[in-house]
Enzyme design. Structure first.
Site, PDB file in Angstrom:
ATOM      1  N   SER A 146       0.854  -1.184   0.000  1.00 16.87           N
ATOM      2  CA  SER A 146       0.000   0.000   0.000  1.00 16.87           C
ATOM      3  C   SER A 146       0.889   1.232   0.000  1.00 16.87           C
ATOM      4  O   SER A 146       2.077   1.162   0.346  1.00 16.87           O
ATOM      5  CB  SER A 146      -0.872  -0.010   1.265  1.00 16.87           C
ATOM      6  N   TYR A 159      -2.028  -0.489  10.382  1.00 16.33           N
ATOM      7  CA  TYR A 159      -2.060  -0.910   8.976  1.00 16.33           C
ATOM      8  C   TYR A 159      -0.752  -0.529   8.287  1.00 16.33           C
ATOM      9  O   TYR A 159      -0.152  -1.324   7.553  1.00 16.33           O
ATOM     10  CB  TYR A 159      -3.250  -0.250   8.287  1.00 16.33           C
TER      11      TYR A 159
END
Length: 253
Positions: A146, A159
């Protein structure tokens, strides 16, 4: 078919294939001749995707897989080898997000779940894919990280922690196994219109999120998958250890 995107006879295993990038990538690889073993913790969802793909005449096997369980990741590779004889492509796509919150409010349980799925799940997948690819003498692995894995992610620290770890696994694996003709790369999308975004952000919020990108919008899943296909291309044989941002220009600003 253009040889750049001709996957005829290639065997691919894809986690998190019940929706989003995993589903779309499975469909695109099948169109281009690949044989597939796809999985998801959502068994009904991945079986439905497999039925759709099988209706086109492609060869596909679907199975339930909790990527936080090492033995289930191994089972995916075992099924691919037993059914198709090899694993040419491994895509470690399964992942989960968490609610936005300040770093100092992140509970240990949130970090545990992020590490179990987003980090261990990738390592378990890589481990068994690499073991098979070493026997074959070649292979390509693509991990889904990501933009939160290559920069800060305010209110998404757990995350971000996990997705940074995916980058570390990718680069380390590329260095370790490059001599064995195993390519390992990662893709790093910005916010994209998959369920991970649409489930917690309405259209108004999505519009505001998109304003932070120079292109002033969020990504479309097909745009991310197009790059995934190119990174996995059988002709893309000298690219390894790369973590490619698909971000509408965010990383350039």
């Amino acid at each position: 078919m253009d040889p750049l995107l001709d996957f005829t006879g290639k065997v691919a295993v894809i986690t998190g294939a019940a929706q989003g990038f995993g589903q779309l990538l499975a469909q695109e690889l099948a169109k281009r001749g690949a044989k597939l073993v796809i999985s998801d913790i959502n068994e009904a969802g991945v079986l439905n995707v497999a039925d759709q793909i099988a209706s086109t005449g492609a060869e596909v096997i679907a199975m339930k897989c909790d990527v936080s369980k090492n033995e289930q990741c191994k089972a995916m590779v075992d099924v691919a080898v037993e059914s198709f004889g090899r694993v040419d492509i491994g895509v470690n796509n399964a992942g989960l997000a968490h609610e936005f919150m300040p770093l100092h409010n992140i509970e240990e349980s949130v970090m545990d779940s992020q590490f179990a799925v987003n980090v261990k799940g990738v390592q378990f997948g890589m481990r068994h894919q690499i073991e098979q690819m070493l026997q074959q003498g070649e292979g390509a692995i693509l991990n889904v990280s990501s933009m939160a894995g290559i920069g800060g992610a305010p209110r998404g620290s757990a995350y971000s922690m996990a997705k940074h770890a995916v980058i570390g696994l990718t680069k380390t694996g590329a260095v370790e196994y490059g001599r064995h003709n195993i390519r390992i790369n990662a893709i790093c999308p910005f916010f994209t219109l998959t369920a991970m975004v649409t489930n917690f952000a309405d259209e108004e919020k999505q519009g505001k999120m998109g304003l932070s990108a120079p292109m002033k919008r969020l990504g479309e899943p097909k745009e991310i998958v197009a790059m995934m296909l190119m990174m996995l291309s059988p002709l893309n044989t000298y690219m390894t250890g790369q973590c490619i941002a698909i971000d509408g220009g965010v990383s350039a600003a």
